[in-house]
Scaffold this motif. Sequence first.
Motif, PDB file in Angstrom:
ATOM      1  N   ALA A 188       0.833  -1.204   0.000  1.00 13.98           N
ATOM      2  CA  ALA A 188       0.000   0.000   0.000  1.00 13.98           C
ATOM      3  C   ALA A 188       0.865   1.250   0.000  1.00 13.98           C
ATOM      4  N   LEU A 189       1.994   1.190   0.700  1.00 14.00           N
ATOM      5  CA  LEU A 189       2.908   2.333   0.730  1.00 14.00           C
ATOM      6  C   LEU A 189       3.552   2.554  -0.632  1.00 14.00           C
ATOM      7  N   ARG A 190       3.983   1.491  -1.279  1.00 10.49           N
ATOM      8  CA  ARG A 190       4.595   1.650  -2.594  1.00 10.49           C
ATOM      9  C   ARG A 190       3.597   2.208  -3.601  1.00 10.49           C
ATOM     10  N   GLU A 191       2.367   1.725  -3.543  1.00 12.94           N
ATOM     11  CA  GLU A 191       1.327   2.242  -4.446  1.00 12.94           C
ATOM     12  C   GLU A 191       1.062   3.718  -4.180  1.00 12.94           C
ATOM     13  N   ARG A 192       1.043   4.074  -2.910  1.00 13.91           N
ATOM     14  CA  ARG A 192       0.791   5.458  -2.572  1.00 13.91           C
ATOM     15  C   ARG A 192       1.928   6.359  -3.035  1.00 13.91           C
ATOM     16  N   MET A 193       3.139   5.881  -2.929  1.00 14.16           N
ATOM     17  CA  MET A 193       4.269   6.697  -3.364  1.00 14.16           C
ATOM     18  C   MET A 193       4.234   6.957  -4.869  1.00 14.16           C
ATOM     19  N   ASP A 194       3.732   6.001  -5.613  1.00 14.70           N
ATOM     20  CA  ASP A 194       3.553   6.238  -7.053  1.00 14.70           C
ATOM     21  C   ASP A 194       2.574   7.382  -7.278  1.00 14.70           C
ATOM     22  N   GLU A 195       1.482   7.382  -6.509  1.00 16.06           N
ATOM     23  CA  GLU A 195       0.479   8.438  -6.642  1.00 16.06           C
ATOM     24  C   GLU A 195       1.039   9.789  -6.192  1.00 16.06           C
ATOM     25  N   VAL A 196       1.765   9.776  -5.083  1.00 10.98           N
ATOM     26  CA  VAL A 196       2.347  11.011  -4.547  1.00 10.98           C
ATOM     27  C   VAL A 196       3.346  11.613  -5.535  1.00 10.98           C
ATOM     28  N   THR A 197       4.190  10.773  -6.097  1.00 11.62           N
ATOM     29  CA  THR A 197       5.180  11.252  -7.062  1.00 11.62           C
ATOM     30  C   THR A 197       4.504  11.884  -8.272  1.00 11.62           C
ATOM     31  N   ALA A 198       3.437  11.256  -8.746  1.00 10.05           N
ATOM     32  CA  ALA A 198       2.714  11.801  -9.896  1.00 10.05           C
ATOM     33  C   ALA A 198       2.076  13.148  -9.556  1.00 10.05           C
ATOM     34  N   LEU A 199       1.496  13.269  -8.365  1.00  6.15           N
ATOM     35  CA  LEU A 199       0.889  14.536  -7.954  1.00  6.15           C
ATOM     36  C   LEU A 199       1.925  15.651  -7.880  1.00  6.15           C
ATOM     37  N   ARG A 200       3.067  15.361  -7.256  1.00  8.16           N
ATOM     38  CA  ARG A 200       4.081  16.393  -7.101  1.00  8.16           C
ATOM     39  C   ARG A 200       4.711  16.767  -8.436  1.00  8.16           C
ATOM     40  N   ASP A 201       4.830  15.799  -9.333  1.00 12.25           N
ATOM     41  CA  ASP A 201       5.344  16.099 -10.670  1.00 12.25           C
ATOM     42  C   ASP A 201       4.440  17.080 -11.397  1.00 12.25           C
ATOM     43  N   GLY A 203       2.761  19.371  -9.772  1.00 14.70           N
ATOM     44  CA  GLY A 203       2.654  20.539  -8.917  1.00 14.70           C
ATOM     45  C   GLY A 203       1.393  20.579  -8.083  1.00 14.70           C
ATOM     46  N   GLN A 204       0.785  19.415  -7.842  1.00 14.33           N
ATOM     47  CA  GLN A 204      -0.456  19.345  -7.090  1.00 14.33           C
ATOM     48  C   GLN A 204      -0.204  18.906  -5.653  1.00 14.33           C
ATOM     49  N   PRO A 205      -1.055  19.316  -4.717  1.00 14.61           N
ATOM     50  CA  PRO A 205      -0.873  18.938  -3.314  1.00 14.61           C
ATOM     51  C   PRO A 205      -1.216  17.470  -3.073  1.00 14.61           C
ATOM     52  N   THR A 206      -0.602  16.903  -2.058  1.00 14.27           N
ATOM     53  CA  THR A 206      -0.922  15.531  -1.641  1.00 14.27           C
ATOM     54  C   THR A 206      -1.881  15.524  -0.453  1.00 14.27           C
ATOM     55  N   ILE A 207      -2.295  16.688  -0.050  1.00 20.10           N
ATOM     56  CA  ILE A 207      -3.189  16.882   1.087  1.00 20.10           C
ATOM     57  C   ILE A 207      -4.570  17.258   0.554  1.00 20.10           C
ATOM     58  N   PRO A 208      -5.678  16.783   1.145  1.00 19.82           N
ATOM     59  CA  PRO A 208      -5.709  15.995   2.378  1.00 19.82           C
ATOM     60  C   PRO A 208      -5.431  14.516   2.149  1.00 19.82           C
ATOM     61  N   THR A 209      -4.953  13.885   3.200  1.00 19.19           N
ATOM     62  CA  THR A 209      -4.918  12.445   3.273  1.00 19.19           C
ATOM     63  C   THR A 209      -6.043  12.029   4.221  1.00 19.19           C
ATOM     64  N   THR A 210      -6.115  10.766   4.602  1.00 18.46           N
ATOM     65  CA  THR A 210      -7.157  10.320   5.537  1.00 18.46           C
ATOM     66  C   THR A 210      -6.535   9.473   6.643  1.00 18.46           C
ATOM     67  N   ILE A 211      -7.253   9.370   7.731  1.00 16.12           N
ATOM     68  CA  ILE A 211      -6.794   8.520   8.838  1.00 16.12           C
ATOM     69  C   ILE A 211      -6.635   7.086   8.360  1.00 16.12           C
ATOM     70  N   GLY A 212      -7.581   6.597   7.575  1.00 13.21           N
ATOM     71  CA  GLY A 212      -7.497   5.214   7.101  1.00 13.21           C
ATOM     72  C   GLY A 212      -6.261   4.967   6.260  1.00 13.21           C
ATOM     73  N   LEU A 213      -5.950   5.909   5.371  1.00 12.20           N
ATOM     74  CA  LEU A 213      -4.771   5.760   4.525  1.00 12.20           C
ATOM     75  C   LEU A 213      -3.496   5.824   5.353  1.00 12.20           C
ATOM     76  N   GLU A 214      -3.461   6.727   6.325  1.00 11.23           N
ATOM     77  CA  GLU A 214      -2.278   6.825   7.177  1.00 11.23           C
ATOM     78  C   GLU A 214      -2.091   5.572   8.023  1.00 11.23           C
ATOM     79  N   ARG A 215      -3.166   4.981   8.478  1.00  9.66           N
ATOM     80  CA  ARG A 215      -3.047   3.736   9.260  1.00  9.66           C
ATOM     81  C   ARG A 215      -2.345   2.648   8.463  1.00  9.66           C
ATOM     82  N   ARG A 216      -2.579   2.644   7.162  1.00 15.65           N
ATOM     83  CA  ARG A 216      -2.006   1.588   6.321  1.00 15.65           C
ATOM     84  C   ARG A 216      -0.583   1.894   5.869  1.00 15.65           C
TER      85      ARG A 216
END
Length: 255
Positions: A188-201, A203-216
């Motif tokens: 789940a972390l590796r998948e999320r990092m792919d999404e985060v990298t794409a967002l930052r590329d 210039g988009q924010p990665t916020i908000p996140t959720t409690i459920g996503l952070e738990r994982r």
Amino acid sequence: MEVILVPAFADNYIYVLRDAASGKVGVVDPGEAGPVQAALERRGWTLTHILLTHHHDDHIGGAAELKARYRATVIGARADAHRIPDLDVALGDGDRTMFGEQTARVMAVPGHTSGHIAFWFEGAESLFCGDTLFSLGCGRLFEGTPAQMWQSLQDLRALSPSTRIYCGHEYTLSNGRFALTVDPDNGALRERMDEVTALRDRGQPTIPTTIGLERRTNPFLRADDPAVQAAVGMAGVPAVEVFAELRRRKDHFRG
């Protein structure tokens, strides 16, 4: 409740809030006034509330100017009353404050600072937590202890999984790079990092996140997870000690 992300400085987020039912407008952690004023003027909104999570200047630096301009009410931690100028409403753990038709519960979340609080709008499923909990990370321990911060993170972790997290900084990419060093087998972390990298590329924010996503995916919320403990060579060690080691490693991480 409408939430507008307002970038400030190099990587801060200020949040402008509007309660549709009452028309009340708030701002969370205005480190500088200019970007907030611009966001308000674009929408024709008048500020009524200023909510502060902790005393650091990059979170309160614009509060006095905004209060003077709009006569807004400044709300913050009772424990930080001596460090927050022009505080109108001082609150502590478990207190509630009204923002239009919305109710925020105050949570004491010490660790980053001794008087840090978070505002949890349960009805709007929104948490404003300053520099305590970040997307894939947590704040440095400038004034608190590992035990305090670990307890604060457990309290936040217990909120509804659908709760949206609005934190103080855009740190997700660097936090994620560290997280992969201590939780490398987390799909789940590796998948999320792919999404985060794409967002930052883009210039988009990665916020908000959720409690459920952070738990994982957030290792700092998983210091009691056997997989994280094993990955850092601390299987069976008390969670607070594992958390302290994670924070120590992050403090020295260069990635």
